[in-house]
Enzyme design. Structure first.
Site, PDB file in Angstrom:
ATOM      1  N   PHE A   1      38.628  41.588  37.436  1.00  0.00           N
ATOM      2  CA  PHE A   1      37.443  41.296  37.493  1.00  0.00           C
ATOM      3  C   PHE A   1      37.248  39.914  38.054  1.00  0.00           C
ATOM      4  O   PHE A   1      38.246  39.251  38.050  1.00  0.00           O
ATOM      5  CB  PHE A   1      36.839  41.360  35.902  1.00  0.00           C
ATOM      6  CG  PHE A   1      37.420  40.702  35.142  1.00  0.00           C
ATOM      7  CD1 PHE A   1      37.474  39.339  34.747  1.00  0.00           C
ATOM      8  CD2 PHE A   1      38.457  41.308  34.331  1.00  0.00           C
ATOM      9  CE1 PHE A   1      38.075  38.687  33.760  1.00  0.00           C
ATOM     10  CE2 PHE A   1      39.343  40.567  33.431  1.00  0.00           C
ATOM     11  CZ  PHE A   1      39.284  39.377  33.129  1.00  0.00           C
TER      12      PHE A   1
ATOM     13  N   PHE B   1      37.172  36.290  37.660  1.00  0.00           N
ATOM     14  CA  PHE B   1      38.194  36.128  38.545  1.00  0.00           C
ATOM     15  C   PHE B   1      39.396  36.163  37.619  1.00  0.00           C
ATOM     16  O   PHE B   1      39.933  35.154  37.102  1.00  0.00           O
ATOM     17  CB  PHE B   1      38.064  34.949  39.251  1.00  0.00           C
ATOM     18  CG  PHE B   1      37.004  35.008  40.265  1.00  0.00           C
ATOM     19  CD1 PHE B   1      36.898  35.807  41.464  1.00  0.00           C
ATOM     20  CD2 PHE B   1      35.780  34.427  39.757  1.00  0.00           C
ATOM     21  CE1 PHE B   1      35.724  35.956  42.143  1.00  0.00           C
ATOM     22  CE2 PHE B   1      34.664  34.242  40.765  1.00  0.00           C
ATOM     23  CZ  PHE B   1      34.678  34.970  41.850  1.00  0.00           C
TER      24      PHE B   1
END
Ligand code: CUA
Length: 144
Positions: A63, A65
């Site tokens: 995801f 980050f």
């Protein structure tokens, strides 16, 4: 010499080949509503599940980050079956020095297997530009 028709056919074949070779999600792949990825088992509790003698399933999310889980540890000689999905955008999943390198698409489960014979710390990186935090998106697997 390739005429225009021949060139067009060549391009079509290239595209068909690219899809057949895995740019498209495999047909046996499950779809999850990307918005529900983080609450859908087993991705609600990402991690390693031992499925045999030195064999593990790793359920992971990629995801913006980061990756979850953030750290995994297995004994040397372990085979890990990675199953990775994303709740947001397209990410990459690459482990340098292994054959693991695939795309992670929102809501799709991408899978690949590798046996880690050599002890060490293996980096998992995102190699698909996914936004401002792309370059810090990484995690590690420790093989002991
Ligand atoms: Cu995720 Cu780049």
């Amino acid at each position: 010499m390739l005429g225009a028709g021949g060139l067009a056919l060549f391009i079509v074949l290239l595209c068909v080949n690219a899809f057949a070779m895995g740019m498209a999600p495999p047909s046996n792949m499950e779809m999850i509503d990307p918005e529900k990825v983080m609450e859908t088992p087993p991705f609600d509790k990402p991690g390693l599940k031992q499925v045999g003698d030195k064999e593990y399933d790793a359920y992971m999310t990629a995801f913006a980050f980061g990756f979850s889980p953030t750290k995994m540890e297995v004994p040397a000689g372990s085979t890990i079956n990675f199953h990775v999905t994303s709740p947001d955008v397209v990410h990459g999943f690459q482990i340098p020095e292994t054959n693991i390198n695939f795309m992670v698409l929102p809501g799709h489960i991408s899978s690949a297997t590798h046996t880690f014979d050599k002890p060490g710390e293996y980096l998992i990186l995102c190699n698909e530009y996914c936004g401002a935090g792309h370059q810090v998106m990484a995690t590690t697997i420790i093989v002991k």
